[in-house]
Design an enzyme around this catalytic site. Structure first.
Site, PDB file in Angstrom:
ATOM      1  N   ASP A 166       0.201  -7.570   1.372  1.00 38.53           N
ATOM      2  CA  ASP A 166       0.603  -6.172   1.566  1.00 38.53           C
ATOM      3  C   ASP A 166       2.123  -6.018   1.657  1.00 38.53           C
ATOM      4  O   ASP A 166       2.646  -5.338   2.538  1.00 38.53           O
ATOM      5  CB  ASP A 166      -0.068  -5.561   2.797  1.00 38.53           C
ATOM      6  CG  ASP A 166      -0.091  -4.030   2.712  1.00 38.53           C
ATOM      7  OD1 ASP A 166       0.449  -3.475   1.736  1.00 38.53           O
ATOM      8  OD2 ASP A 166      -0.638  -3.389   3.629  1.00 38.53           O
ATOM      9  N   HIS A 226       0.818  -1.212   0.000  1.00 40.29           N
ATOM     10  CA  HIS A 226       0.000   0.000   0.000  1.00 40.29           C
ATOM     11  C   HIS A 226       0.856   1.269   0.000  1.00 40.29           C
ATOM     12  O   HIS A 226       0.344   2.353  -0.247  1.00 40.29           O
ATOM     13  CB  HIS A 226      -1.010   0.004   1.157  1.00 40.29           C
ATOM     14  CG  HIS A 226      -0.442   0.272   2.509  1.00 40.29           C
ATOM     15  ND1 HIS A 226      -0.238  -0.717   3.454  1.00 40.29           N
ATOM     16  CD2 HIS A 226      -0.054   1.411   3.118  1.00 40.29           C
ATOM     17  CE1 HIS A 226       0.236  -0.193   4.558  1.00 40.29           C
ATOM     18  NE2 HIS A 226       0.374   1.105   4.382  1.00 40.29           N
ATOM     19  N   SER A 248       4.609   2.917   7.750  1.00 46.63           N
ATOM     20  CA  SER A 248       4.353   1.692   6.997  1.00 46.63           C
ATOM     21  C   SER A 248       5.573   1.290   6.176  1.00 46.63           C
ATOM     22  O   SER A 248       6.170   2.107   5.478  1.00 46.63           O
ATOM     23  CB  SER A 248       3.171   1.892   6.048  1.00 46.63           C
ATOM     24  OG  SER A 248       1.962   1.912   6.742  1.00 46.63           O
TER      25      SER A 248
END
Length: 376
Positions: free
Chosen positions: A145, A114, A228
């Site tokens: 992911d 993402h 992230s």
């Protein structure tokens, strides 16, 4: 969502429950960079001692031991940061900002799917400073992911991270999260491992992939937008996970639930990244599948009651077992199925080739079928 906004104190209430289907927010979106003169990493201080032979320790011994223990822990933190920060980078895409971890000495960087989104080229900056360099996408695997990008040139100072043993990660273990929260490159937060083995599903709102990921590490270390794809590190300077998600609290309008973050375990990262580096794509996901297209079914009270089969190819796992479009799956083994998310979470703990009893409704009749699971 302005995650940097201060909130007024709220009355005490029961803790946020962690349950299947808890909405989670991927933390890669770009947020305005706060104007800060300095960033201070606050560390917890641990101390205490006792005298031998059961006798109380003199007060001066206790006073001396506590600072000593605190200094030892502080030294550990400093050593870990010095060892690992050169393996952490900031990744700039046109629509997002995130972090990454240097995977090998050939310029491969592992991050979240993402973070890269649909883009193919990126600007990468070392956490330790220096000019940005360009990087290109090798492959993205949204189902887990994870993604790998490769630097066009190797800047000085970067070094591959050392990945630890996920099976050795345990509750209470001290961990540090390293990345670029809110664009603050090279930031470090600290916490503990709050739990292991969590299966969580990320939403697609806000740029998430909608992935359901098993065996995640839950941590109290702060995970903010920009963290992230960074590094969750133990005190042996080993990366034990890739910070990916932070829980959101529906009672505060979807705002972050402080102290509840999740990281993809190092074992999963290595499995996926090794395949991408070697083959340019994931060739063996290790993820079980029913091989159907489905949708959540609601009852007359608008409550979810199962997953309706929209497509079930005859050569797929469910199709071979006799399921067909229009059937409504209500149970997988001993697990009740009410939504697409709950079905994905039930499958996440299983392996391709496993046999499982699927309970489903066809018209007014309830049936069961033994399905040999396929691979995602």
């Amino acid at each position: 969502m302005d995650v940097s906004r201060a909130r007024a104190p709220r009355p005490p209430r029961s803790p946020l429950p962690l349950r299947s289907g808890l909405p989670l927010l991927p933390r890669a979106s770009r947020s305005p960079l706060p104007s800060l003169a300095a960033v201070v990493c606050a560390v917890g201080l641990l101390g205490g001692c006792s005298a031998g032979g059961g006798a109380p320790a003199p007060e001066r011994s206790t006073q001396a031991a506590a600072p000593l223990a605190a200094n030892d822990l502080e030294d550990d933190y400093r050593a870990v940061i010095k060892n690992v920060l050169p393996s952490v980078v900031q990744i700039d895409a046109s629509e997002s900002l995130g972090s990454g971890v240097v995977y090998d000495d050939k310029g491969h960087i592992v991050t979240n799917a993402h973070v890269v989104g649909q883009e193919k080229t990126f600007r990468v900056s070392a956490a330790t400073g220096g000019r940005p360099v360009t990087a290109r996408l090798v492959s993205s695997y949204p189902e887990q992911d994870l993604a790998v990008i490769k630097l066009d040139s190797l800047p000085q100072g970067l070094k591959p991270a050392r990945f630890g043993d996920s099976s050795a990660v345990d509750m209470g273990q001290i961990v540090l999260a390293m990345g670029s929260p809110l664009g603050l490159s090279g930031s470090v937060t600290q916490g503990i491992v709050s739990a292991t083995g969590r299966t969580v599903s990320e939403g697609q709102n806000g740029g998430g992939t909608g992935a359901t990921i098993a065996n995640m590490v839950q941590t109290s270390a702060a995970i903010n937008p920009g963290n992230s794809g960074g590094a969750l590190v133990n005190l042996d300077s080993e990366v034990v996970g890739i910070p990916t998600l932070a829980a959101v609290d529906p009672e505060i309008g979807g705002g972050s639930a402080a102290g509840i973050g999740f990281a993809i375990p190092a074992s999963t990262v290595r499995t996926i990244a090794d395949q991408i580096v070697e083959d340019g794509k994931v060739t063996d996901s290790g993820r079980a599948a029913l091989d159907i297209t489905g949708r959540t079914v609601l009852d007359d009270a608008y409550e979810p009651t199962g997953v309706a089969v929209v497509e079930a190819p005859a050569n797929g796992a469910a199709g071979k077992a006799g399921l067909r479009p229009g059937d409504v799956i209500t149970r997988l083994g001993d697990t009740e199925i009410t939504t697409i998310t709950s079905l994905a979470e039930a499958l996440a703990s299983r392996r391709p080739g496993d046999e499982v009893v699927v309970t489903y409704e066809r018209g007014e009749e309830t049936r069961t079928a033994t399905v040999t699971l396929g691979e995602m």
